[in-house]
Design a protein around this motif. Sequence first.
Motif, PDB file in Angstrom:
ATOM      1  N   GLY A 194       0.843  -1.194   0.000  1.00 22.02           N
ATOM      2  CA  GLY A 194       0.000   0.000   0.000  1.00 22.02           C
ATOM      3  C   GLY A 194       0.881   1.248   0.000  1.00 22.02           C
ATOM      4  N   ILE A 195       0.235   2.375  -0.324  1.00 18.25           N
ATOM      5  CA  ILE A 195       1.008   3.625  -0.385  1.00 18.25           C
ATOM      6  C   ILE A 195       1.458   4.052   1.008  1.00 18.25           C
ATOM      7  CG2 ILE A 195       0.883   6.072  -1.020  1.00 18.25           C
ATOM      8  CD1 ILE A 195      -1.157   5.265  -3.171  1.00 18.25           C
ATOM      9  N   THR A 196       0.560   3.831   1.991  1.00 21.08           N
ATOM     10  CA  THR A 196       0.902   4.192   3.375  1.00 21.08           C
ATOM     11  C   THR A 196       1.406   2.944   4.095  1.00 21.08           C
ATOM     12  OG1 THR A 196      -1.411   3.858   3.965  1.00 21.08           O
ATOM     13  CG2 THR A 196      -0.694   6.119   3.551  1.00 21.08           C
ATOM     14  N   PRO A 197       2.485   3.101   4.893  1.00 24.98           N
ATOM     15  CA  PRO A 197       3.073   1.932   5.558  1.00 24.98           C
ATOM     16  C   PRO A 197       2.280   1.506   6.798  1.00 24.98           C
ATOM     17  CG  PRO A 197       4.345   3.884   6.067  1.00 24.98           C
ATOM     18  CD  PRO A 197       3.271   4.330   5.149  1.00 24.98           C
ATOM     19  N   THR A 198       1.082   1.017   6.590  1.00 26.23           N
ATOM     20  CA  THR A 198       0.279   0.524   7.712  1.00 26.23           C
ATOM     21  C   THR A 198       0.567  -0.967   7.926  1.00 26.23           C
ATOM     22  OG1 THR A 198      -1.534   0.121   6.163  1.00 26.23           O
ATOM     23  CG2 THR A 198      -1.571   2.211   7.388  1.00 26.23           C
ATOM     24  N   PRO A 199       0.427  -1.427   9.143  1.00 31.43           N
ATOM     25  CA  PRO A 199       0.773  -2.827   9.449  1.00 31.43           C
ATOM     26  C   PRO A 199       0.014  -3.839   8.596  1.00 31.43           C
ATOM     27  CG  PRO A 199       0.471  -1.568  11.463  1.00 31.43           C
ATOM     28  CD  PRO A 199       0.033  -0.685  10.350  1.00 31.43           C
ATOM     29  N   ASN A 200      -1.230  -3.518   8.256  1.00 28.39           N
ATOM     30  CA  ASN A 200      -1.983  -4.512   7.495  1.00 28.39           C
ATOM     31  C   ASN A 200      -1.523  -4.588   6.037  1.00 28.39           C
ATOM     32  OD1 ASN A 200      -3.061  -1.947   7.037  1.00 28.39           O
ATOM     33  ND2 ASN A 200      -5.031  -2.792   6.372  1.00 28.39           N
ATOM     34  N   CYS A 201      -0.744  -3.614   5.592  1.00 27.36           N
ATOM     35  CA  CYS A 201      -0.228  -3.637   4.217  1.00 27.36           C
ATOM     36  C   CYS A 201       1.177  -4.230   4.128  1.00 27.36           C
ATOM     37  CB  CYS A 201      -0.217  -2.241   3.623  1.00 27.36           C
ATOM     38  SG  CYS A 201      -1.863  -1.552   3.304  1.00 27.36           S
ATOM     39  N   LEU A 202       1.724  -4.568   5.297  1.00 31.57           N
ATOM     40  CA  LEU A 202       3.062  -5.160   5.313  1.00 31.57           C
ATOM     41  C   LEU A 202       3.007  -6.569   4.734  1.00 31.57           C
ATOM     42  CD1 LEU A 202       6.044  -4.988   6.371  1.00 31.57           C
ATOM     43  CD2 LEU A 202       5.194  -5.966   8.507  1.00 31.57           C
ATOM     44  N   TYR A 203       3.823  -6.829   3.749  1.00 31.05           N
ATOM     45  CA  TYR A 203       3.788  -8.162   3.153  1.00 31.05           C
ATOM     46  C   TYR A 203       5.180  -8.753   2.915  1.00 31.05           C
ATOM     47  CZ  TYR A 203       4.920  -6.789  -1.704  1.00 31.05           C
ATOM     48  OH  TYR A 203       5.532  -6.355  -2.842  1.00 31.05           O
ATOM     49  N   GLY A 204       6.243  -7.973   3.211  1.00 36.15           N
ATOM     50  CA  GLY A 204       7.588  -8.542   3.069  1.00 36.15           C
ATOM     51  C   GLY A 204       8.535  -7.869   4.028  1.00 36.15           C
ATOM     52  N   SER A 205       9.615  -8.556   4.364  1.00 32.86           N
ATOM     53  CA  SER A 205      10.558  -7.975   5.324  1.00 32.86           C
ATOM     54  C   SER A 205      11.936  -8.602   5.158  1.00 32.86           C
ATOM     55  CB  SER A 205      10.046  -8.190   6.753  1.00 32.86           C
ATOM     56  OG  SER A 205      10.877  -7.497   7.667  1.00 32.86           O
ATOM     57  N   GLY A 206      12.923  -7.839   5.588  1.00 37.06           N
ATOM     58  CA  GLY A 206      14.298  -8.346   5.566  1.00 37.06           C
ATOM     59  C   GLY A 206      15.123  -7.598   6.598  1.00 37.06           C
ATOM     60  N   MET A 207      16.144  -8.253   7.109  1.00 40.38           N
ATOM     61  CA  MET A 207      16.936  -7.622   8.162  1.00 40.38           C
ATOM     62  C   MET A 207      18.367  -8.147   8.117  1.00 40.38           C
ATOM     63  SD  MET A 207      16.267  -7.639  12.261  1.00 40.38           S
ATOM     64  CE  MET A 207      17.026  -9.232  12.514  1.00 40.38           C
ATOM     65  N   THR A 208      19.281  -7.258   8.487  1.00 37.18           N
ATOM     66  CA  THR A 208      20.684  -7.667   8.618  1.00 37.18           C
ATOM     67  C   THR A 208      21.372  -6.760   9.624  1.00 37.18           C
ATOM     68  OG1 THR A 208      22.712  -8.224   7.420  1.00 37.18           O
ATOM     69  CG2 THR A 208      21.604  -6.211   6.787  1.00 37.18           C
ATOM     70  N   SER A 209      22.379  -7.290  10.243  1.00 37.18           N
ATOM     71  CA  SER A 209      23.156  -6.511  11.219  1.00 37.18           C
ATOM     72  C   SER A 209      24.588  -6.361  10.714  1.00 37.18           C
ATOM     73  CB  SER A 209      23.157  -7.200  12.583  1.00 37.18           C
ATOM     74  OG  SER A 209      21.873  -7.140  13.147  1.00 37.18           O
ATOM     75  N   GLN A 210      25.113  -5.196  10.982  1.00 40.64           N
ATOM     76  CA  GLN A 210      26.442  -4.871  10.477  1.00 40.64           C
ATOM     77  C   GLN A 210      27.239  -4.260  11.636  1.00 40.64           C
ATOM     78  OE1 GLN A 210      26.449  -5.384   7.071  1.00 40.64           O
ATOM     79  NE2 GLN A 210      28.582  -4.872   6.667  1.00 40.64           N
ATOM     80  N   PRO A 211      28.420  -4.788  11.921  1.00 41.49           N
ATOM     81  CA  PRO A 211      29.223  -4.175  13.000  1.00 41.49           C
ATOM     82  C   PRO A 211      29.757  -2.804  12.554  1.00 41.49           C
ATOM     83  CG  PRO A 211      30.456  -5.925  11.943  1.00 41.49           C
ATOM     84  CD  PRO A 211      29.107  -5.947  11.319  1.00 41.49           C
ATOM     85  N   ALA A 212      29.545  -1.831  13.411  1.00 41.42           N
ATOM     86  CA  ALA A 212      30.068  -0.492  13.113  1.00 41.42           C
ATOM     87  C   ALA A 212      31.544  -0.449  13.493  1.00 41.42           C
ATOM     88  CB  ALA A 212      29.292   0.563  13.881  1.00 41.42           C
ATOM     89  N   SER A 213      32.355   0.128  12.641  1.00 41.97           N
ATOM     90  CA  SER A 213      33.790   0.200  12.911  1.00 41.97           C
ATOM     91  C   SER A 213      34.344   1.494  12.332  1.00 41.97           C
ATOM     92  CB  SER A 213      34.509  -1.008  12.305  1.00 41.97           C
ATOM     93  OG  SER A 213      34.478  -0.914  10.893  1.00 41.97           O
ATOM     94  N   SER A 214      35.662   1.626  12.458  1.00 41.34           N
ATOM     95  CA  SER A 214      36.298   2.836  11.923  1.00 41.34           C
ATOM     96  C   SER A 214      36.467   2.775  10.412  1.00 41.34           C
ATOM     97  CB  SER A 214      37.663   3.029  12.587  1.00 41.34           C
ATOM     98  OG  SER A 214      38.473   1.898  12.346  1.00 41.34           O
TER      99      SER A 214
END
Lengths: 140, 141
Positions: free
Chosen positions: A98-118
């Motif tokens: 949907g145009i507005t990011p409402t919870p009922n329009c959520l249909y996909g997701s992805g996540m990753t973590s990255q260590p912060a460094s210099s």
Amino acid sequence: MKRALLASCAVALLGAAGCDSYHYYDMSLVLGSTFTTALVGEAQLCKVNISGADSHEFNLTNCGVNSNDSNIPDVGTFEFATFADSGTLTFTVDAYNGITPTPNCLYGSGMTSQPASSQITQMGTITLQVTGTGCPNSGQ
Amino acid sequence: MRPMVQLRKRTPGSGVVLSVLAAVMLVVVAVPSSPARAADDTEAPRAVKEYSPQAEDQDRPRDKSLLEKTPADAAVASKAQSAEAPAFYQRWQFWAITGAIVVGAVAAIWGGETLYHSLHGGDVRPCNSSFIACAGQGEPQ
């Protein structure tokens, strides 16, 4: 004596002010295998949320997918700039049909973590997977 | 009754004598080459001494306190000097100092901002045109 005092004051001033430097995270967004061609076409908006060592939020229109779907499954790369050089940065991308990011329009997701460094520039990949059906009528 | 002193009777001859004597006296006094003025002509003319107040009489100061400068004199002198001196804004030193202060302030502000900006990372690097988005610190989104 006077010069030494001035130098120490300058160092103290710099130390108090702190010196920031940019660090860049170039994250590739990939649509996982669960995204069929029909589901890719439903993508209206992707919300990128960064948390952990830094916090930020921004949107990607059409999740970065071209109008002719020529850039799938590798949608492209987005760059996140931060002063954080320690801890962990967590990137979460939510796809909405949907145009507005409402919870009922959520249909996909992805996540990753990255260590912060210099390190000045780091690269990573976020893979989106379908997690739901989203809005009954896409485009709302 | 007869007066004790008998008044003398004037005769015409005595009148003539008195007239001649008066004429001679008049000539002696009036004519410059007369013996009475001859002594004055041989001497150098005396300089006429103008009036000068006692305080300015340098030759013979009598009252020393009158020669000393008083606070009133100093005030009058300074007032006269200040009246003759140009106004402060008409002096080049005023504008030189003012200009230096203005330039210094602008330089300090500009330098401070530049230093603050560089201490805080400076400018973020330009967004790669091939990226789908650039976000975070220093970026518009």
